[in-house]
Design an enzyme around this catalytic site. Structure first.
Site, PDB file in Angstrom:
ATOM      1  N   LYS A 112      52.966  36.452   0.448  1.00  0.00           N
ATOM      2  CA  LYS A 112      52.591  36.690   1.860  1.00  0.00           C
ATOM      3  C   LYS A 112      51.259  37.449   2.210  1.00  0.00           C
ATOM      4  O   LYS A 112      50.680  37.202   3.193  1.00  0.00           O
ATOM      5  CB  LYS A 112      53.906  37.698   2.188  1.00  0.00           C
ATOM      6  CG  LYS A 112      55.154  36.906   2.638  1.00  0.00           C
ATOM      7  CD  LYS A 112      56.191  37.782   2.983  1.00  0.00           C
ATOM      8  CE  LYS A 112      57.360  36.884   3.048  1.00  0.00           C
ATOM      9  NZ  LYS A 112      58.794  37.836   2.979  1.00  0.00           N
ATOM     10  N   LYS A 192      60.904  21.131   2.060  1.00  0.00           N
ATOM     11  CA  LYS A 192      62.075  21.515   2.391  1.00  0.00           C
ATOM     12  C   LYS A 192      62.324  21.766   4.090  1.00  0.00           C
ATOM     13  O   LYS A 192      61.320  21.872   4.604  1.00  0.00           O
ATOM     14  CB  LYS A 192      62.564  22.694   1.572  1.00  0.00           C
ATOM     15  CG  LYS A 192      62.205  24.099   2.163  1.00  0.00           C
ATOM     16  CD  LYS A 192      62.688  25.106   1.466  1.00  0.00           C
ATOM     17  CE  LYS A 192      62.332  26.391   2.324  1.00  0.00           C
ATOM     18  NZ  LYS A 192      62.767  27.669   2.006  1.00  0.00           N
ATOM     19  N   LYS A 195      62.176  25.323   9.939  1.00  0.00           N
ATOM     20  CA  LYS A 195      61.542  25.094  11.409  1.00  0.00           C
ATOM     21  C   LYS A 195      60.081  25.562  11.293  1.00  0.00           C
ATOM     22  O   LYS A 195      59.301  24.730  11.949  1.00  0.00           O
ATOM     23  CB  LYS A 195      62.112  26.575  11.819  1.00  0.00           C
ATOM     24  CG  LYS A 195      62.047  26.514  13.275  1.00  0.00           C
ATOM     25  CD  LYS A 195      62.572  27.579  14.165  1.00  0.00           C
ATOM     26  CE  LYS A 195      62.186  27.780  15.486  1.00  0.00           C
ATOM     27  NZ  LYS A 195      62.970  28.975  16.173  1.00  0.00           N
TER      28      LYS A 195
END
Ligand code: TRP
Length: 329
Positions: A112, A192, A195
């Site tokens: 991240k 995968k 959204k």
């Protein structure tokens, strides 16, 4: 007493078929055997969100999907993380027994930090500590998660062991319970279903939207003409037939291999399968969405029930950590 399950999921709004097959279905099944607590982790979402305009509607849409899919507020505690603020207090207390080095080594933190170099905030470092607080506040023993969360749970167990060593046995060591479902790939067949990649089908999509999306799916690239034989074992659309047309899988594989059906026919069959399997879900969801105030009631009840447990644990933790004021010493 039944053992306790806890799991959390970020508020990502309407759920897609990958969320259902990978997580929600499993949450629903566990309700029979365990005492389950399922939480929408809005505070965790803030570690990566810069714009919170849609946060509340994302929470509502996600809870509607959970409820329509069979999470039952009579059986399980369903709530929103920040509605039980004790978790943030426990997070602070646990942070005192968590060496910084452990946190900086966590793979998701490094990832991240790479993805949002302009926003490597303090909360991001503490993400796994907050996650540990989520779980141990309820003394949960079993945590259904995907593979990607395993390092977080290892860290949670280390924090628990350290706390128990320093202050006496308090928390059970939480164990991951991996969902055995194979990865659900997105419509692009490359990543995968997610959204954030925009390669998904929402559970709540209409039959027409579902058909339209399925038609965009990537199939076996070697099959360029209708008369070319296909290779179902490498085709993502075929993979989805396993879930949505379970009784016709063999027939569809044969038809594909012999070019008996083309990819367009095959996709039509898939859309039909998805639409018929999700019809009861969609009907229930629409009814729940029309029931004004229902979601608010569910999450208020969930928070109230969760808070009873949370307060008890937090009082015990404070006492063990020496924070209870004793005027006579
Ligand atoms: N980190 C988890 C995820 O990104 C979400 C989460 C937060 C969680 N707290 C949790 C999962 C507690 C299991 C238990 O998916």
């Amino acid at each position: 007493m039944r053992r306790r399950v806890f799991s959390g999921a970020r508020p990502t709004g309407r759920q897609h078929i990958g969320n259902y097959l990978g997580a929600i279905q499993n949450y629903v099944a566990l309700q029979g055997e365990y005492e389950c607590i399922y939480c929408i982790v809005d505070v965790h979402a803030l570690t990566t969100l810069e714009n919170t305009e849609r946060l509340q509607s994302d929470i509502r849409e996600m809870m509607l999907d959970w409820l329509a899919a069979g999470l039952d507020p009579e059986k399980s505690i369903l709530f929103v993380q920040s509605h039980v603020p004790e978790v943030m207090e426990l997070h602070t207390l646990l942070s005192m027994v968590t060496p910084l080095g452990w946190l900086l080594r966590v793979p998701t933190f490094k990832e991240k930090a790479r993805m949002q170099p302009h926003n490597v905030n303090y909360g991001l470092v503490g993400y796994p500590v907050l996650m540990t607080a989520d779980i141990v506040l309820y003394k949960a023993e079993v945590v259904p998660v995907g593979e990607d969360q395993v390092p977080h749970l290892e860290l949670a167990r280390e924090i628990v062991r350290r706390f128990n060593n320093l202050f006496g046995p308090t928390f059970p060591e939480p164990q991951p319970k991996l969902t055995s479902f194979p990865l659900v790939m997105g419509l692009d067949g490359a990543q995968k279903m997610s959204k954030s990649y925009g390669n998904h089908i929402e559970l709540a999509a209409s039959p027409a939207e579902t058909l339209e999306l399925v038609m965009t799916a990537v199939t076996d690239p070697a099959r360029r003409y209708r008369s070319d034989p296909g290779h179902p074992e490498i085709c993502n659309v075929f993979n989805l037939h396993r879930f949505f047309n379970p009784t016709r899988v063999e027939e569809i594989a044969t038809e594909c291999r012999t070019a008996g059906i083309g990819c367009v026919d095959c996709k039509r069959l898939l859309a039909d399968g998805i639409n018929s399997m999700l019809a009861p879900f969609r009907e229930k969801r629409a009814a729940l969405a029309n029931n004004e105030g229902y979601v608010a009631e569910v999450i208020a009840t969930g928070a109230r029930r969760a808070q009873v447990i949370a307060r008890e644990t937090l009082a015990e933790v404070k006492e063990k950590m020496g924070l209870l004021w004793k005027p006579d010493v």
